[in-house]
Design a protein around this motif. Structure first.
Motif, PDB file in Angstrom:
ATOM      1  N   MET A 132      35.816  40.818  31.969  1.00 14.69           N
ATOM      2  CA  MET A 132      34.377  41.034  32.093  1.00 14.69           C
ATOM      3  C   MET A 132      33.819  41.849  30.928  1.00 14.69           C
ATOM      4  SD  MET A 132      33.637  39.408  34.803  1.00 14.69           S
ATOM      5  CE  MET A 132      35.092  38.365  34.639  1.00 14.69           C
ATOM      6  N   LEU A 133      34.569  42.833  30.495  1.00 16.19           N
ATOM      7  CA  LEU A 133      34.101  43.763  29.462  1.00 16.19           C
ATOM      8  C   LEU A 133      34.453  43.303  28.055  1.00 16.19           C
ATOM      9  CD1 LEU A 133      35.001  47.106  31.272  1.00 16.19           C
ATOM     10  CD2 LEU A 133      32.795  45.930  31.220  1.00 16.19           C
ATOM     11  N   GLY A 134      35.033  42.119  27.931  1.00 19.68           N
ATOM     12  CA  GLY A 134      35.332  41.586  26.619  1.00 19.68           C
ATOM     13  C   GLY A 134      36.518  42.211  25.929  1.00 19.68           C
ATOM     14  N   VAL A 135      37.289  43.028  26.663  1.00 20.62           N
ATOM     15  CA  VAL A 135      38.466  43.675  26.079  1.00 20.62           C
ATOM     16  C   VAL A 135      39.600  42.670  25.909  1.00 20.62           C
ATOM     17  CG1 VAL A 135      40.207  45.466  26.430  1.00 20.62           C
ATOM     18  CG2 VAL A 135      37.825  45.895  27.067  1.00 20.62           C
ATOM     19  N   GLU A 136      39.747  41.781  26.888  1.00 19.59           N
ATOM     20  CA  GLU A 136      40.793  40.756  26.869  1.00 19.59           C
ATOM     21  C   GLU A 136      40.200  39.468  27.447  1.00 19.59           C
ATOM     22  OE1 GLU A 136      45.386  40.097  28.504  1.00 19.59           O
ATOM     23  OE2 GLU A 136      44.214  41.839  29.133  1.00 19.59           O
ATOM     24  N   PRO A 137      39.509  38.684  26.634  1.00 16.29           N
ATOM     25  CA  PRO A 137      38.851  37.464  27.125  1.00 16.29           C
ATOM     26  C   PRO A 137      39.831  36.521  27.811  1.00 16.29           C
ATOM     27  CG  PRO A 137      38.117  37.988  24.898  1.00 16.29           C
ATOM     28  CD  PRO A 137      39.285  38.901  25.193  1.00 16.29           C
ATOM     29  N   HIS A 138      39.283  35.712  28.722  1.00 15.59           N
ATOM     30  CA  HIS A 138      40.089  34.736  29.445  1.00 15.59           C
ATOM     31  C   HIS A 138      39.342  33.409  29.442  1.00 15.59           C
ATOM     32  CE1 HIS A 138      42.139  32.710  32.795  1.00 15.59           C
ATOM     33  NE2 HIS A 138      43.132  33.554  32.597  1.00 15.59           N
ATOM     34  N   PRO A 139      40.040  32.277  29.279  1.00 13.39           N
ATOM     35  CA  PRO A 139      39.351  30.984  29.210  1.00 13.39           C
ATOM     36  C   PRO A 139      38.577  30.610  30.463  1.00 13.39           C
ATOM     37  CG  PRO A 139      41.755  30.705  29.321  1.00 13.39           C
ATOM     38  CD  PRO A 139      41.497  32.152  29.036  1.00 13.39           C
ATOM     39  N   ALA A 140      38.894  31.219  31.599  1.00 11.24           N
ATOM     40  CA  ALA A 140      38.183  30.915  32.836  1.00 11.24           C
ATOM     41  C   ALA A 140      36.894  31.706  32.981  1.00 11.24           C
ATOM     42  CB  ALA A 140      39.079  31.192  34.044  1.00 11.24           C
ATOM     43  N   VAL A 141      36.621  32.618  32.063  1.00 16.87           N
ATOM     44  CA  VAL A 141      35.446  33.489  32.145  1.00 16.87           C
ATOM     45  C   VAL A 141      34.473  33.114  31.041  1.00 16.87           C
ATOM     46  CG1 VAL A 141      34.632  35.868  32.033  1.00 16.87           C
ATOM     47  CG2 VAL A 141      36.806  35.345  33.149  1.00 16.87           C
ATOM     48  N   ASP A 142      33.280  32.687  31.434  1.00 16.40           N
ATOM     49  CA  ASP A 142      32.269  32.233  30.478  1.00 16.40           C
ATOM     50  C   ASP A 142      31.019  33.107  30.591  1.00 16.40           C
ATOM     51  OD1 ASP A 142      31.182  30.100  28.599  1.00 16.40           O
ATOM     52  OD2 ASP A 142      29.726  30.003  30.228  1.00 16.40           O
ATOM     53  N   PHE A 143      30.407  33.406  29.447  1.00 17.62           N
ATOM     54  CA  PHE A 143      29.205  34.233  29.419  1.00 17.62           C
ATOM     55  C   PHE A 143      28.057  33.511  28.722  1.00 17.62           C
ATOM     56  CE2 PHE A 143      32.483  37.580  29.704  1.00 17.62           C
ATOM     57  CZ  PHE A 143      31.961  38.356  30.718  1.00 17.62           C
ATOM     58  N   SER A 144      26.856  33.813  29.176  1.00 18.92           N
ATOM     59  CA  SER A 144      25.636  33.509  28.426  1.00 18.92           C
ATOM     60  C   SER A 144      25.251  34.808  27.740  1.00 18.92           C
ATOM     61  CB  SER A 144      24.520  33.048  29.376  1.00 18.92           C
ATOM     62  OG  SER A 144      23.287  32.995  28.703  1.00 18.92           O
ATOM     63  N   TYR A 145      25.267  34.815  26.420  1.00 13.38           N
ATOM     64  CA  TYR A 145      25.107  36.060  25.672  1.00 13.38           C
ATOM     65  C   TYR A 145      23.662  36.283  25.217  1.00 13.38           C
ATOM     66  CZ  TYR A 145      30.200  36.364  25.321  1.00 13.38           C
ATOM     67  OH  TYR A 145      31.539  36.458  25.602  1.00 13.38           O
ATOM     68  N   ILE A 146      23.203  37.519  25.403  1.00 18.65           N
ATOM     69  CA  ILE A 146      21.982  37.990  24.772  1.00 18.65           C
ATOM     70  C   ILE A 146      22.409  38.725  23.505  1.00 18.65           C
ATOM     71  CG2 ILE A 146      19.968  39.504  24.994  1.00 18.65           C
ATOM     72  CD1 ILE A 146      20.103  39.071  28.003  1.00 18.65           C
ATOM     73  N   PRO A 147      21.875  38.369  22.343  1.00 15.43           N
ATOM     74  CA  PRO A 147      22.313  39.018  21.095  1.00 15.43           C
ATOM     75  C   PRO A 147      22.161  40.531  21.152  1.00 15.43           C
ATOM     76  CG  PRO A 147      20.948  37.103  20.637  1.00 15.43           C
ATOM     77  CD  PRO A 147      20.858  37.349  22.119  1.00 15.43           C
ATOM     78  N   ALA A 148      22.900  41.216  20.286  1.00 13.88           N
ATOM     79  CA  ALA A 148      22.796  42.668  20.200  1.00 13.88           C
ATOM     80  C   ALA A 148      21.350  43.070  20.002  1.00 13.88           C
ATOM     81  CB  ALA A 148      23.659  43.181  19.049  1.00 13.88           C
ATOM     82  N   GLN A 149      20.938  44.144  20.669  1.00 11.21           N
ATOM     83  CA  GLN A 149      19.545  44.570  20.666  1.00 11.21           C
ATOM     84  C   GLN A 149      19.103  44.982  19.258  1.00 11.21           C
ATOM     85  OE1 GLN A 149      18.741  47.534  23.592  1.00 11.21           O
ATOM     86  NE2 GLN A 149      16.564  47.619  23.200  1.00 11.21           N
ATOM     87  N   THR A 150      17.998  44.390  18.823  1.00 13.82           N
ATOM     88  CA  THR A 150      17.464  44.701  17.492  1.00 13.82           C
ATOM     89  C   THR A 150      16.079  45.320  17.552  1.00 13.82           C
ATOM     90  OG1 THR A 150      16.565  42.456  17.310  1.00 13.82           O
ATOM     91  CG2 THR A 150      18.771  42.846  16.410  1.00 13.82           C
ATOM     92  N   GLN A 151      15.528  45.447  18.746  1.00 12.40           N
ATOM     93  CA  GLN A 151      14.215  46.055  18.888  1.00 12.40           C
ATOM     94  C   GLN A 151      14.161  46.838  20.184  1.00 12.40           C
ATOM     95  OE1 GLN A 151      11.515  42.760  18.909  1.00 12.40           O
ATOM     96  NE2 GLN A 151      12.284  41.890  20.783  1.00 12.40           N
ATOM     97  N   SER A 152      13.204  47.719  20.284  1.00 14.20           N
ATOM     98  CA  SER A 152      13.094  48.565  21.467  1.00 14.20           C
ATOM     99  C   SER A 152      12.549  47.781  22.640  1.00 14.20           C
ATOM    100  CB  SER A 152      12.156  49.751  21.181  1.00 14.20           C
ATOM    101  OG  SER A 152      10.828  49.292  21.024  1.00 14.20           O
ATOM    102  N   VAL A 153      12.746  48.320  23.839  1.00 14.40           N
ATOM    103  CA  VAL A 153      12.225  47.672  25.035  1.00 14.40           C
ATOM    104  C   VAL A 153      10.707  47.577  24.982  1.00 14.40           C
ATOM    105  CG1 VAL A 153      11.978  47.921  27.524  1.00 14.40           C
ATOM    106  CG2 VAL A 153      14.197  48.301  26.453  1.00 14.40           C
ATOM    107  N   SER A 154      10.031  48.628  24.496  1.00 18.87           N
ATOM    108  CA  SER A 154       8.572  48.606  24.430  1.00 18.87           C
ATOM    109  C   SER A 154       8.080  47.515  23.499  1.00 18.87           C
ATOM    110  CB  SER A 154       8.041  49.968  23.975  1.00 18.87           C
ATOM    111  OG  SER A 154       8.523  50.290  22.685  1.00 18.87           O
TER     112      SER A 154
END
Length: 319
Positions: free
Chosen positions: A288-310
């Protein structure tokens, strides 16, 4: 097991096809959603990844299961997967915090319509913060309430009406001092708890009730099964008698929000060390935390934050 989302009131929701303020997300009193409690839903969990991205777990599978539930209840759902994914990303980017994970409830409500004629629907997304710590071991009871059959309230439909029994059970469990309760099916065998599937460990093997025994067709259980196979831990879906809970070596609860929660006791039966559940849990959270990926675990990724929430809020026009 107290809810980790019940006291939260996020500023934004997704309602009516756009980001809205929490206070503006309302249904008419005579809508199908209110009048008949017509809805189907999914719960999706998101985790921060080591590279700064935010990953939403198994979004495609949750979308597909939502569509299946809607099909069974004759609720129209025309939104594409790409639109579904984008709606989640837009809402989460307004609400996420760097030190907390998130859980999103995606609820498809019946809006207009009358007994299945002229039906329309409205997808509502509400997102809540969750801790990054692992679940602690809990105590369970066994309730006399029974899981309904496929000809009454089909458990493969993830709908709020199926959780009326869970509400009874939660109230009973709270009064008896338990975090949750095991629900049996009409044959007296283990079905699930109020909101999770059940894992039982005996003689080094992991068992869980199949869907035809009254358990949800669980995405998380599918992941756990794949993890077990990659760890050479035997895994089987089969009926589980109530007495097997007494002689089990280990027991755990499994679900998107619950993740893998070890069980300390059920009624008068106490469990000691849980080496197999702990090993599965370690592998699960590493994936889940990306420390040891597994082929059965799939994510939809939001890119690293480049702007503030506001700044994000200003772009959506709801700040």
């Amino acid at each position: 097991m107290a809810s980790i989302t019940q006291l939260q009131k996020p500023k934004y929701v997704y309602f009516g096809g756009k980001i809205s303020l929490w206070e503006d997300a309302n249904f008419h009193i005579s809508s199908e959603a209110v009048l008949r409690g017509l809805n189907v839903f999914e719960g999706l969990k998101g985790y921060w990844q080591p590279d700064g991205r935010f990953g939403i777990l198994e979004m495609r599978r949750h979308y597909d299961r939502l569509r299946r539930s809607a099909k069974i209840l004759y609720i129209p759902f025309e939104m594409s997967y790409e639109e579904f994914e984008q709606a989640h990303h837009e809402l989460i980017k307004l609400l996420y915090q760097p030190d907390r994970n998130m859980w999103v409830r995606a609820t498809l409500y019946g809006d207009e319509g009358f007994w299945g004629e002229g039906s329309t629907s409205n997808l509502v997304l509400t997102a809540y913060h969750t801790p990054t710590t692992r679940p602690a071991a809990i105590d369970l009871g066994i309730t006399p309430w029974k899981r309904g059959s496929d000809l009454a309230l089909p458990c493969r439909v993830k709908t709020s009406t199926n959780y009326q029994i869970a509400r009874f059970v939660k109230i009973e469990g709270r009064d008896r001092g338990y975090s949750d309760m095991i629900i049996l099916n009409e044959a007296g065998r283990v079905a699930e708890t109020t909101q999770t599937c059940v894992l039982v460990v005996r003689d080094g093997k992991v068992f869980t009730p199949p869907a035809w025994e009254g358990a949800l067709e669980s995405i998380t259980v599918d992941i756990v099964e794949s993890l077990c196979r990659s760890m050479s831990i035997p895994f089987e879906r089969r009926p589980i008698e109530r007495t097997e809970l007494i002689i089990a070596d280990e027991v755990a609860l499994v679900g998107t929000l619950t993740e893998i929660t070890p069980v300390k006791s059920i009624e008068k039966t106490e469990y000691g060390d849980n080496p197999i559940i702990r090993a599965i849990s370690d592998r699960y959270f590493n994936a889940m935390l990306g420390v040891e990926p597994h082929p059965a675990v799939d994510f939809s990724y939001i890119p690293a934050q480049t702007q503030s929430v506001s700044e994000s809020a200003q772009l959506t026009g709801v700040a």
